[in-house]
Write a protein that holds these residues in place. Structure first.
Motif, mmCIF file in Angstrom:
data_model
loop_
_atom_site.group_PDB
_atom_site.id
_atom_site.type_symbol
_atom_site.label_atom_id
_atom_site.label_comp_id
_atom_site.label_asym_id
_atom_site.label_seq_id
_atom_site.Cartn_x
_atom_site.Cartn_y
_atom_site.Cartn_z
ATOM 1 N N ASP A 82 0.800 -1.017 -0.338
ATOM 2 C CA ASP A 82 0.260 -0.103 -0.094
ATOM 3 C C ASP A 82 0.631 0.886 -0.158
ATOM 4 O O ASP A 82 1.995 1.074 0.625
ATOM 5 N N ILE A 83 0.557 1.895 -0.805
ATOM 6 C CA ILE A 83 0.768 3.245 -0.488
ATOM 7 C C ILE A 83 -0.038 4.515 0.094
ATOM 8 O O ILE A 83 -0.618 4.477 -0.360
ATOM 9 N N ASP A 84 0.408 5.169 0.930
ATOM 10 C CA ASP A 84 -0.714 6.292 1.554
ATOM 11 C C ASP A 84 0.110 8.063 1.733
ATOM 12 O O ASP A 84 0.810 8.163 2.330
ATOM 13 N N GLN A 85 -0.159 8.238 0.026
ATOM 14 C CA GLN A 85 0.393 9.580 -0.145
ATOM 15 C C GLN A 85 0.347 10.477 0.995
ATOM 16 O O GLN A 85 0.774 11.723 1.414
ATOM 17 N N LYS A 86 -1.123 11.100 1.299
ATOM 18 C CA LYS A 86 -1.781 11.462 2.843
ATOM 19 C C LYS A 86 -0.287 11.967 3.257
ATOM 20 O O LYS A 86 -0.384 12.317 4.147
ATOM 21 N N ILE A 90 4.454 3.678 3.436
ATOM 22 C CA ILE A 90 4.853 2.912 1.844
ATOM 23 C C ILE A 90 4.698 1.770 2.537
ATOM 24 O O ILE A 90 5.983 1.580 3.441
ATOM 25 N N GLU A 91 3.604 0.881 2.626
ATOM 26 C CA GLU A 91 3.704 -0.684 3.879
ATOM 27 C C GLU A 91 4.102 -1.491 2.454
ATOM 28 O O GLU A 91 3.599 -1.802 0.874
ATOM 29 N N MET A 92 5.559 -2.615 2.935
ATOM 30 C CA MET A 92 5.970 -3.523 2.156
ATOM 31 C C MET A 92 6.673 -4.652 2.599
ATOM 32 O O MET A 92 6.843 -4.288 4.097
ATOM 33 N N ASN A 93 6.608 -5.358 1.340
ATOM 34 C CA ASN A 93 7.401 -6.811 2.017
ATOM 35 C C ASN A 93 8.769 -7.391 1.724
ATOM 36 O O ASN A 93 9.019 -6.628 0.660
ATOM 37 N N GLY A 94 9.974 -7.704 2.240
ATOM 38 C CA GLY A 94 11.011 -8.076 1.776
ATOM 39 C C GLY A 94 11.501 -8.865 2.612
ATOM 40 O O GLY A 94 11.448 -9.291 3.675
ATOM 41 N N TYR A 95 12.867 -9.384 2.298
ATOM 42 C CA TYR A 95 13.897 -9.598 2.768
ATOM 43 C C TYR A 95 15.130 -8.928 3.222
ATOM 44 O O TYR A 95 15.723 -7.991 2.476
ATOM 45 N N PHE A 96 15.512 -8.826 4.916
ATOM 46 C CA PHE A 96 16.527 -8.140 5.104
ATOM 47 C C PHE A 96 17.118 -9.072 5.556
ATOM 48 O O PHE A 96 17.298 -10.171 5.981
ATOM 49 N N TRP A 97 19.208 -9.039 5.276
ATOM 50 C CA TRP A 97 19.952 -9.105 5.711
ATOM 51 C C TRP A 97 21.346 -8.429 5.874
ATOM 52 O O TRP A 97 21.131 -7.140 5.679
ATOM 53 N N SER A 98 21.437 -8.709 6.813
ATOM 54 C CA SER A 98 23.272 -8.077 7.275
ATOM 55 C C SER A 98 24.331 -9.136 7.298
ATOM 56 O O SER A 98 24.272 -10.261 8.001
ATOM 57 N N TYR A 99 25.480 -8.538 7.038
ATOM 58 C CA TYR A 99 26.792 -9.054 7.137
ATOM 59 C C TYR A 99 27.819 -9.041 7.886
ATOM 60 O O TYR A 99 27.544 -7.444 8.139
ATOM 61 N N TRP A 100 28.146 -8.908 8.614
ATOM 62 C CA TRP A 100 29.555 -8.632 9.362
ATOM 63 C C TRP A 100 30.739 -9.340 9.392
ATOM 64 O O TRP A 100 30.579 -10.351 9.665
#
Length: 161
Positions: A82-86, A90-100
């Motif tokens: 969903d995108i609520d311009q007012k 932005i509502e979104m799905n995804g995958y988050f990775w981190s490396y160290w």
């Protein structure tokens, strides 16, 4: 299930016909590893604060703590819901990775005489290692929808992902 039992019975029958004995192997030797023989054994040694202090961040490559610890992050956007311009959300799905890289977590891999090359850490084991604080500017809410058995993997060189 019947098919699987039949396949196992056929395999054992073939071994008997060929005259092979799989129970005894005169050339087999016990594998001797240098260091911990299981990932849990390795993590148990790291739980000693004299060996590993999770409150200290990893050194920055020159074995001092004077520079930053580099943490790489990636986000794979899979869906915009969903995108609520007012409101400007932005509502979104995804995958988050981190490396160290945490050289304190390095261990002997199989090429160095060790018993394994990677350690898979569950959520409970993640409490015993340093984890970066990742801040996402303007984040409204975060929801973890996937329950994973492996929260992170540590390589023998000390890379955490």
């Amino acid at each position: 299930m019947t098919t699987m039992r039949l396949a196992i019975a056929v395999a054992f029958a073939a071994v008997r016909v060929l005259g092979l004995d799989l129970t005894m192997c005169p050339d087999a030797q016990e594998v001797i590893c240098d260091g911990a023989t299981t990932p849990r054994e390795l993590l148990a040694t790291l739980s000693d604060p004299l060996v590993y202090d999770r409150s200290l961040r990893p050194s920055c490559g020159n074995e001092t703590h004077s520079g930053p610890t580099v943490v790489e992050v990636q986000f794979d956007l899979s869906q915009i819901i969903d995108i609520d311009q007012k409101v400007g959300v932005i509502e979104m799905n995804g995958y988050f990775w981190s490396y160290w890289h945490d050289p304190r977590l390095a261990f002997n891999g199989t090429s160095g005489g060790g018993c394994f090359d990677t350690i898979s850490l569950g959520k409970d084991m993640m409490k015993s290692i340093w984890i970066p604080d990742i801040y996402i500017d303007n984040l409204v809410a975060k929801e973890n929808t996937d329950e994973v058995a492996v929260a992170a993997t540590v390589t023998s060189e000390g890379w955490v992902s």
